[in-house]
Write an enzyme that holds these catalytic residues in place. Structure first.
Site, short mmCIF file in Angstrom:
data_model
loop_
_atom_site.label_atom_id
_atom_site.label_comp_id
_atom_site.label_asym_id
_atom_site.label_seq_id
_atom_site.Cartn_x
_atom_site.Cartn_y
_atom_site.Cartn_z
N GLU A 101 -9.05 -21.39 -18.94
CA GLU A 101 -9.05 -21.40 -17.51
C GLU A 101 -9.29 -20.09 -16.85
O GLU A 101 -8.66 -19.21 -17.29
CB GLU A 101 -8.06 -22.25 -16.63
CG GLU A 101 -7.55 -23.55 -17.08
CD GLU A 101 -8.91 -24.65 -17.03
OE1 GLU A 101 -9.61 -24.17 -16.09
OE2 GLU A 101 -8.85 -25.72 -17.43
N CYS A 125 -0.94 -28.97 -13.50
CA CYS A 125 -1.37 -27.81 -14.48
C CYS A 125 -2.02 -26.56 -13.53
O CYS A 125 -1.48 -25.25 -13.80
CB CYS A 125 -2.57 -28.07 -15.43
SG CYS A 125 -2.04 -29.24 -16.65
N HIS A 163 -6.45 -25.84 -21.57
CA HIS A 163 -6.48 -27.11 -21.37
C HIS A 163 -6.99 -27.98 -22.85
O HIS A 163 -8.09 -27.19 -23.15
CB HIS A 163 -7.29 -27.70 -20.35
CG HIS A 163 -6.46 -28.03 -19.16
ND1 HIS A 163 -7.11 -27.39 -17.81
CD2 HIS A 163 -5.59 -29.08 -18.79
CE1 HIS A 163 -6.17 -28.05 -16.89
NE2 HIS A 163 -5.21 -28.97 -17.61
N1 PCA Z 1 -2.20 -31.97 -17.64
C1 PCA Z 1 -2.11 -32.41 -16.18
C2 PCA Z 1 -0.61 -31.83 -16.15
C3 PCA Z 1 0.21 -31.97 -17.27
C4 PCA Z 1 -0.81 -32.05 -18.22
O1 PCA Z 1 -0.83 -31.75 -19.80
C5 PCA Z 1 -2.79 -31.34 -15.38
O2 PCA Z 1 -4.16 -31.01 -15.89
O3 PCA Z 1 -2.92 -31.31 -14.39
#
Ligand code: PCA
Length: 202
Positions: A81, A144, A166
């Site tokens: 990100e 997140c 991610h």
């Molecule tokens: N993914 C979610 C919250 C926790 C996770 O592992 C997200 O992308 O916000």
């Protein structure tokens, strides 16, 4: 000289699932990567609380960098990100039953905050390890993103470089591939850090 600490976080399961790929991958990572001692923490999937927990750990451990990891559905690659947005917009409830709509993470906060890890170098390092990776311009508007936003503004935009990765939810990549990709991304931090041309980790 004590070894520099790198804080790596993951998330517990949420949304009715009993697994979170980020938790399985982070917990399987080595405890030492290059020059770093890796400290791992699993965060609650709760707006505000997850970010507050990372900020506490930053104060307690004084890490040289913070790498947060979460899972995302529908992706085939490790997404690194580039920024966090000041928006809470939940499609599902978090693990405390909250589903904020169109609320800021921080009242009066700036719209976007740039991640302060070297995203391009990390993408290249993950790809060099044979794992698909891509830069991502949106960490979503769920917990997140919330966590990244709160960490990036900790201590007024703290000196601690921080970012978010991610990993795909489900089986698009094996846990072995995720561990290899995350480890490669972190190893890249030892080479060059900061997206402003500064070296934070020397
Ligand atoms: N993914 C979610 C919250 C926790 C996770 O592992 C997200 O992308 O916000």
């Amino acid at each position: 000289m004590p070894r520099p600490i790198l804080l790596v976080t993951c998330f517990e399961p949420f949304g009715g699932s009993d697994r979170n790929a980020s938790q399985e991958a982070v917990m399987a990572m080595p405890d030492k990567i290059g020059p770093f001692d890796v400290r791992k923490a699993c965060l609650p999937v709760v707006f505000g609380e997850a970010g507050a927990r990372v900020c506490e750990l930053v104060d307690e451990l004084s890490p040289v960098a913070v790498v947060c990891v979460g899972e995302a559905g529908g992706t085939q690659a490790i997404a690194i990100e580039t920024r966090a947005t000041n928006l809470r917009q939940a499609r599902i409830a978090d693990n405390a039953g909250q589903a904020p709509q169109d609320e800021p993470v921080v009242e009066g906060g700036t719209d976007w905050l740039a991640a302060t890890l070297p995203v391009g170098d990390m993408v290249a390092a993950v790809e060099a390890a044979g794992i698909p990776a891509e830069p991502s311009q949106s960490a979503g508007t769920f917990v997140c993103n919330d966590t990244l936003y709160l960490v990036l503004r900790h201590r007024g935009g703290s000196d601690v470089p921080a970012g978010f990765l991610h990993v795909p939810a489900g089986d698009a990549l094996s846990n072995e591939q995720l561990v290899a990709g995350l480890t490669a991304a972190i190893a890249a931090l030892g080479i060059k850090t900061g997206n402003r041309g500064q070296s934070h980790l020397d």
